[in-house]
Every structure is written in structure tokens, then in C-alpha cells.
Design an enzyme around this catalytic site. Sequence first.
Site, PDB file in Angstrom:
ATOM      1  N   ILE A  56     106.140  30.621 -36.504  1.00  0.00           N
ATOM      2  CA  ILE A  56     105.762  30.883 -37.474  1.00  0.00           C
ATOM      3  C   ILE A  56     104.905  30.507 -38.904  1.00  0.00           C
ATOM      4  CG2 ILE A  56     107.222  30.151 -39.977  1.00  0.00           C
ATOM      5  CD1 ILE A  56     109.622  30.925 -38.592  1.00  0.00           C
TER       6      ILE A  56
ATOM      7  N   HIS B 205     126.940  30.858 -47.785  1.00  0.00           N
ATOM      8  CA  HIS B 205     128.330  31.496 -47.530  1.00  0.00           C
ATOM      9  C   HIS B 205     129.755  31.419 -48.154  1.00  0.00           C
ATOM     10  CE1 HIS B 205     128.852  27.685 -44.831  1.00  0.00           C
ATOM     11  NE2 HIS B 205     130.023  28.524 -44.427  1.00  0.00           N
TER      12      HIS B 205
ATOM     13  N   GLU C 136     134.976  18.130 -43.835  1.00  0.00           N
ATOM     14  CA  GLU C 136     134.889  18.642 -41.913  1.00  0.00           C
ATOM     15  C   GLU C 136     135.198  17.792 -41.350  1.00  0.00           C
ATOM     16  OE1 GLU C 136     131.791  21.475 -41.791  1.00  0.00           O
ATOM     17  OE2 GLU C 136     130.362  20.174 -42.721  1.00  0.00           O
TER      18      GLU C 136
ATOM     19  N   ASP D 299     123.052  19.577 -47.864  1.00  0.00           N
ATOM     20  CA  ASP D 299     123.232  20.241 -46.925  1.00  0.00           C
ATOM     21  C   ASP D 299     124.797  20.896 -47.242  1.00  0.00           C
ATOM     22  OD1 ASP D 299     124.690  21.486 -44.454  1.00  0.00           O
ATOM     23  OD2 ASP D 299     126.108  19.802 -43.929  1.00  0.00           O
TER      24      ASP D 299
ATOM     25  N   HIS E  29     126.986  24.809 -51.747  1.00  0.00           N
ATOM     26  CA  HIS E  29     129.085  25.339 -51.455  1.00  0.00           C
ATOM     27  C   HIS E  29     130.028  24.210 -52.489  1.00  0.00           C
ATOM     28  CE1 HIS E  29     127.282  26.472 -47.917  1.00  0.00           C
ATOM     29  NE2 HIS E  29     127.055  25.589 -47.084  1.00  0.00           N
TER      30      HIS E  29
HETATM   31  C1  BG6 Z   1     126.950  24.827 -43.530  1.00  0.00           C
HETATM   32  C2  BG6 Z   1     126.085  23.430 -43.431  1.00  0.00           C
HETATM   33  O1  BG6 Z   1     126.294  25.498 -44.559  1.00  0.00           O
HETATM   34  O2  BG6 Z   1     127.998  24.939 -44.037  1.00  0.00           O
HETATM   35  C3  BG6 Z   1     127.429  22.608 -42.600  1.00  0.00           C
HETATM   36  O3  BG6 Z   1     124.988  23.442 -42.819  1.00  0.00           O
HETATM   37  C4  BG6 Z   1     128.700  23.226 -42.214  1.00  0.00           C
HETATM   38  O4  BG6 Z   1     126.964  21.748 -42.743  1.00  0.00           O
HETATM   39  C5  BG6 Z   1     128.946  24.573 -42.983  1.00  0.00           C
HETATM   40  O5  BG6 Z   1     129.751  22.454 -41.820  1.00  0.00           O
HETATM   41  C6  BG6 Z   1     131.160  24.148 -43.618  1.00  0.00           C
HETATM   42  O6  BG6 Z   1     130.807  26.020 -44.076  1.00  0.00           O
HETATM   43  P1  BG6 Z   1     132.505  26.220 -43.472  1.00  0.00           P
HETATM   44  O7  BG6 Z   1     132.167  27.673 -43.546  1.00  0.00           O
HETATM   45  O8  BG6 Z   1     132.758  26.320 -41.676  1.00  0.00           O
HETATM   46  O9  BG6 Z   1     133.070  25.305 -44.079  1.00  0.00           O
END
Ligand code: BG6
Length: 506
Positions: free
Chosen positions: A100, A193, A231, A250, A255
Site C-alpha cells: 500500500i 458497523h 464477547e 477496539d 461501538h
Molecule cells: C469489531 C471489533 O469492530 O466488532 C471486534 O474489531 C469485535 O473485536 C466486533 O469482535 C464485534 O462486532 P459484533 O457485530 O460481532 O458485535
Amino acid sequence: MLYLGMDSMNGGSHSHSTCITVLGGSGDLALRRILPAVYKLWTLGKLPASTRLVGLAIDELDTAAYRRLALAAIKAIHPGEDELAIRRFTRHLYYIQGDIRAAAPFAALRQRYFKHPATDGLFYLACAPDLFAEAARQLATSGLAGLNRAAGEGASRRVIVEKPFGTDLQAARGLNQFLHQHYREDDIFRIDHYLGKDAVQNLIYFRFANTIFEPLWNRKYIDRVEIVLAESGGIGKRGGYYDQAGAVRDMLQNHLMQLFCLTAMETPPSLAAADVREEKVKLLRAAWLPEHSADLPGFVRGQYRAGHDGQGGAVPDYRAERLVRPDSATETFVALKLYVDNWRWQGVPFILSTGKALERRYGEITIHFRQSPMEIPGVTPDANRLVLRIQPDEGVSMRFNTRAPGGGDSEHEELVGMLRDSASAAPGPYERLLADALRGDSTLFIRFDETEEAWQLLDPLLASWDSLSAAALQPYAAGSAGPDISGLYRHHPLWQQPRQQASSGA
Ligand code: BG6
């Protein structure tokens, strides 16, 4: 943009072709999230007919090998899918091997897939975060995207930037300034996301489409709020990335902060992107972290030790995970308390926590209401509690005190509503967000100042950790409930702690 069905994609023509380029195209994010999502969009007929996807990465692969890799990855994520359909999809994939940091792969990309100036381009920075700026620079200097493109070159050229967006405030600011030198803010899509999850979007509806909650959504009725993203399972093959990032970068900065914002922000004048983002930024500006001490902790951080993943699999000690430093002080668990100085929330603690290798995977927001002031003989009332479940299933539950039939002590009734499996509903979060970015709709993406405000809040925390020894990390067994965070529930005496002092020393 005109969307064509799957059949027409295979044989049809489209005046504007589209090329999705994934920088870091052979990495974990590309294989586990992006390619399966693009595949789904393809099967749903939501991609223009002539769409191609190019993976660009350092791994020694060619297009044939990349297609095989993609086939295996998509099969693993969508085990029920027809293999032939996946194979047909992989014929749209191509691979460019290269660094890259070098101009050559970008020249090849341009030469092979962007010959026509009318080709729409979506460039997904799914590479290592320390290469984001370099990737963005190469795209701009090669004329593939950015301000350098001559006016009148009609096609859209957008860039999706993955998280973590910077590693601290200074880095995030630097990255934003750098991107703004090369791109219009409208062409930069900072992705989280979680914002593409149905259950997360539903938070906005839940709060603002129901009249019964808004009058209670404040310090007068609410004692505290907990937001958990737990998690199970260790970090697997992601040690190289994770050991640099840790739970704050992370999960917490992005999130969890988004969940906090949607739970606590003021009512926006409308649900338009600009209005919602404005309220989130205002909330983040009013949020602060209390001072931390052994008696009155403001945070807890932990690191997992060997244990299990809850499904019979063994999880190694974090420091024995592949690509993790043997003396790593990276946190795999973090919990912290924060306050918001405004009329709605002053004095109400928000307790946010997230961790890897915990006993189960779930995401929940729990609103704890205040205790009833009424004394009822023979009855121990418990505070009402509203739980908004994000995952694995989406749902809402409300806990009430009721009188046991025939007298006696009170009982607690849990009213459960709206349990649904929104996680497996289509489109999934990456599908939805990719489709939005292709359309140029930035409603569910993060504005530059949101990332900076979130860092502004968390920077002092990370800075204070730099001076703490690794011993300050609480070990917890993989598969357990995580470190003890009960200390966070001791309320801070706010009147002894002026805000300026608290936020500078946290
Ligand atoms: C990601 C993190 O953004 O989200 C991961 O980098 C994490 O470490 C994941 O496991 C969790 O996403 P979800 O949608 O599975 O809750």
C-alpha cells in the site's frame, strides 16, 4: 442509481460500472465481513450489473487464489448458501498484489479497473490502521479518488475508513486534517458497523417514537445506566491488530460510545443525519470521566487468562495468543464510569463495559430507575429496570414490583417484549452500510468531529494508563464473568469534584 437483479448482473450491461476496492483485501475484516456482505448484496440484486471487487494486499496471491480464498470465507460465514452461487459471485473478484505504501499497485488498479473515468469507485480502507493515511494518499495522488480528480469526471469516488479512527485525539485530528486535504468530507465514510445494526437503529425509534419514555428519561427518574458489550472467545488470529488496539480502541471509543450517544443524546429536531450527529457531538462535549482512585475507582481494566470459550473450546492465556507480546499490558476488558453535565443527566452515572473471552456474548443497555420512596409494610420494592437488548436477540424487558397473590412479600415481574432475531435478518449491518456508501448516503456514518470528541473524552484515561504498571491489569479467567467492577457502583460525591479537576485528572 439503478439496481439490477442477480441475473442481469451476470450478463447485463450498465453504463456506469462500479468497482469496489478493498485495501487489505486478504485480511480478516475483508474475508469475514466485507466479502460476505458484498456477496449478500449481490444475491439480493442490489449491486449494479457490472460491479467488480478488487482485493489489494501484500499477500502473495493471484486472482485465482483470491477467488478460492473468498469462496472458503463466504462459505464459512454463510454455510447454508448454494456453493454454485458463491462461485458465480467470485468471478467478479480480482486481486492486485502490492504494498500500500508503493505507487505501483495503485497504478495497476487505475490501469486495469478504472480506465473509464465514469466508473464509480468505492475504496474500503480495511488495511492495518497505521496504513489508513498512506492508503488515502496513494488513492488521491494516483488520481483514483479525492480532490485531484478533474472537475467533470462525473463518477463517484468514495472512501470508507474502518475503525479504529486514530489511536488518540492527536492521531484522529491528524488523520482528519490529512483526509480533508485530499477529500471532501462528503466522500469520506467513517464506518461503525454497530450503526448498521437493526437493534441499534431501533434505539432511536424506541426513544423518540414512544411518548411514555421521554418524560422519564432523566436524572429525576433514572438512578444509573449500564451499557454492556460482552464477547465470548479469545482474539483468535487477530493478535497483531488487537495487541496494539485493546478494548478501549477496539470497542469502547466507537461501538460503545455510539450506544451511549443514542441512549443519552437530547432529542434532535429531526432524524436527519446532520441533526442526529449534532446531538451526539453535544452530548460527548458534556460527558466527563471522574477521578480514579483505589477507594473510588473510575475504571477497571483486565486481561484474560487461560480458560474456555463457553462452547467447549479452550482459550489460551491472552499473552500466549499468536502475535501478542509475552509481556503485553493491553486490556481485553474495560469498564468505566462517566457522567454528563447537563440538565438531563447531571449526577447519573453511566457504566460502560466491554470485554473479550467472557462467559457469553451479549449487548444490553439497562436503565435503572430510582427506588420508590414509598414504604409499604412487608414489601421490599426493587427499583424498576428497563433492559434494551441489542444482541444476540433484540428485545425489551421491563421489571415491575407486584404484590404476590394471597399477600406476602412483593414479586418482581419481568415484562418481555419484541424478542426477535434481528441479527440474522437481511440486510446485515455491513450489507446495509456498504449499500448506503455506494448510494452516497452518509446518515449511518460518523462525522469527523464525533470521532474527535470521543477521543477528547477518553484521551486522559489512556494517558493515565501509560503510567500504570501491567500489574494494574486485573486478570480474569476466559469464560468467566470478567473482573469485579462493583467498585464502579460507589457513586462519586459530585459536589466534591468540580468538573474541570475531574476531567483533567481521570
Ligand atoms: C469489531 C471489533 O469492530 O466488532 C471486534 O474489531 C469485535 O473485536 C466486533 O469482535 C464485534 O462486532 P459484533 O457485530 O460481532 O458485535
